[in-house]
Design an enzyme around this catalytic site. Sequence first.
Site, PDB file in Angstrom:
ATOM      1  N   CYS A 173       0.834  -1.204   0.000  1.00 54.63           N
ATOM      2  CA  CYS A 173       0.000   0.000   0.000  1.00 54.63           C
ATOM      3  C   CYS A 173       0.874   1.261   0.000  1.00 54.63           C
ATOM      4  O   CYS A 173       1.602   1.481  -0.953  1.00 54.63           O
ATOM      5  CB  CYS A 173      -1.003  -0.020   1.150  1.00 54.63           C
ATOM      6  SG  CYS A 173      -2.290   1.228   0.967  1.00 54.63           S
TER       7      CYS A 173
ATOM      8  N   HIS B   1      -4.036  -4.769  -0.125  1.00 51.83           N
ATOM      9  CA  HIS B   1      -3.639  -5.268   1.198  1.00 51.83           C
ATOM     10  C   HIS B   1      -3.754  -6.794   1.237  1.00 51.83           C
ATOM     11  O   HIS B   1      -4.835  -7.320   1.501  1.00 51.83           O
ATOM     12  CB  HIS B   1      -4.549  -4.670   2.274  1.00 51.83           C
ATOM     13  CG  HIS B   1      -4.298  -3.223   2.514  1.00 51.83           C
ATOM     14  ND1 HIS B   1      -3.322  -2.760   3.363  1.00 51.83           N
ATOM     15  CD2 HIS B   1      -4.885  -2.123   1.997  1.00 51.83           C
ATOM     16  CE1 HIS B   1      -3.312  -1.446   3.363  1.00 51.83           C
ATOM     17  NE2 HIS B   1      -4.254  -1.022   2.542  1.00 51.83           N
TER      18      HIS B   1
ATOM     19  N   GLU C  96      -2.914  -8.733   3.501  1.00 50.01           N
ATOM     20  CA  GLU C  96      -3.308  -9.161   4.856  1.00 50.01           C
ATOM     21  C   GLU C  96      -4.815  -9.050   5.078  1.00 50.01           C
ATOM     22  O   GLU C  96      -5.337  -9.535   6.072  1.00 50.01           O
ATOM     23  CB  GLU C  96      -2.544  -8.355   5.919  1.00 50.01           C
ATOM     24  CG  GLU C  96      -2.874  -6.872   6.015  1.00 50.01           C
ATOM     25  CD  GLU C  96      -2.204  -6.016   4.936  1.00 50.01           C
ATOM     26  OE1 GLU C  96      -1.504  -6.572   4.068  1.00 50.01           O
ATOM     27  OE2 GLU C  96      -2.398  -4.778   4.972  1.00 50.01           O
TER      28      GLU C  96
END
Lengths: 257, 215
Positions: free
Chosen positions: B82, B192, B194
């Site tokens: 990001c 992202h 995650e």
Amino acid sequence: MGLAKRIIPCLDVDNGRVVKGVKFLDIRDAGDPVEIARRYDQQGADEITFLDITASSDNRETMVHVVEQVAGEVFIPLTVGGGIRTSADIRRMLNAGADKVGINTAAVFNPEFVKEAADRFGSQCIVVAIDAKCVSAAGETPRWEIFTHGGRKATGIDAVEWARRMVDYGAGEILLTSMDRDGTKSGFDLALVRAVSEAVRVPVIASGGVGNLDHLVDGIVQGHADAVLAASIFHFCEYTIEQAKQRMAAAGIEVRL
Amino acid sequence: MSTVAVIDYGMGNLHSVAKALEHVADGQQVIVTHDPARIRAADRVVLPGVGAIRDCMAEMARQGVIDVIHEVVREKPFLGVCVGMQALMDFSAENGGTPCLGVLPGRVEYFGDNLMAADSDRLKVPHMGWNQVHQERAHPLWQGIAQDARFYFVHSYYVQPADAALTAASTDYGVRFTAAVTRENVFAVQFHPEKSQHAGLALYANFLRWDGQGA
């Protein structure tokens, strides 16, 4: 192809238990938030929102533990709202693993808090939650006002204006709940959703009133929402998230399947 | 034991990044640190980041991690995420113009206030949610990830590499923008991982196995 519209199940958490649905289903307890979050993740939820409705601030730590547990095994965005009043509250939830926080009442009483929070943590994690009620008479141009205290207290603030102002202050997303529809299962207040969605440049999540899968479709197609939030239709396994997405896809809405 | 250092410079959701890496780690140790010695000693390095670029750059400087970043991007498998991707470029238009690390040639531009979809609907900014990532070239980090798989994005600015050959993936949102860049041992993504469920975890698992060689 492009950005998918999101389906966001919402878990109302009281003292560490999911309780939404009480009003109309006569079930005190919908279960363990960690288990339910896990189930929604497996079903393909795009995000999960936790709303902490614990009355006593002494029990707020319980919510932190719930978020920590979920964040350790569920790798989709997590939002936590309810009782977020200070930067310390935000910091605590982000550290626990939340990606966004919902600010509601605190924004009404102190709009500058939204500005400070967005400056400090970034707009991407600041969701301003708006509880709105229709205040215009039948036949008039519809007008909605912000209400606090679970819809009991009027503020005199126009909901559409308020949404614009919150975005100017740094809100990265608006979670818009119709207090007229919440818990009724009669569908979103589509005029409200559309008015706010067209007034702001950030994504709008429609909430309040979902009773069946067509309501989700309406929120996107007619309300122009970017995401739809629902609680009870998912908690009691009336529908799975997967069914909701298939229904939306069949209606021509782009979803993550 | 092999280690992966997540650079902690006080910005953003590095806990989520660390948790996801831990979830897929296969014997690798995940450390969250701003200590240049520990970053230098790690086998792999992740630069996360959320929020405004000016604050990110200022915090990197304050925490004293800029020199070590310039060092490790030359030698170790390195993953930017990001704003951690944006920070690798020369310059960002955010915050009235912010010089960045200059690891990769290119700029970071704003989506604009009048971003339109093909059907002329106005698009919301930030670009928030699950969008398709089109892999522009084979790479070890894409292993096992379907072409056009959806990943979770939250951003208002996007990377424009000076050299199109750096683009490892692209995504459509009003414009076709670069969703991932790579050069030698450096890989960076705008989305992202995650927060991108199976696809994201697969990318992190691939990174933990990556030796830093290209396709």
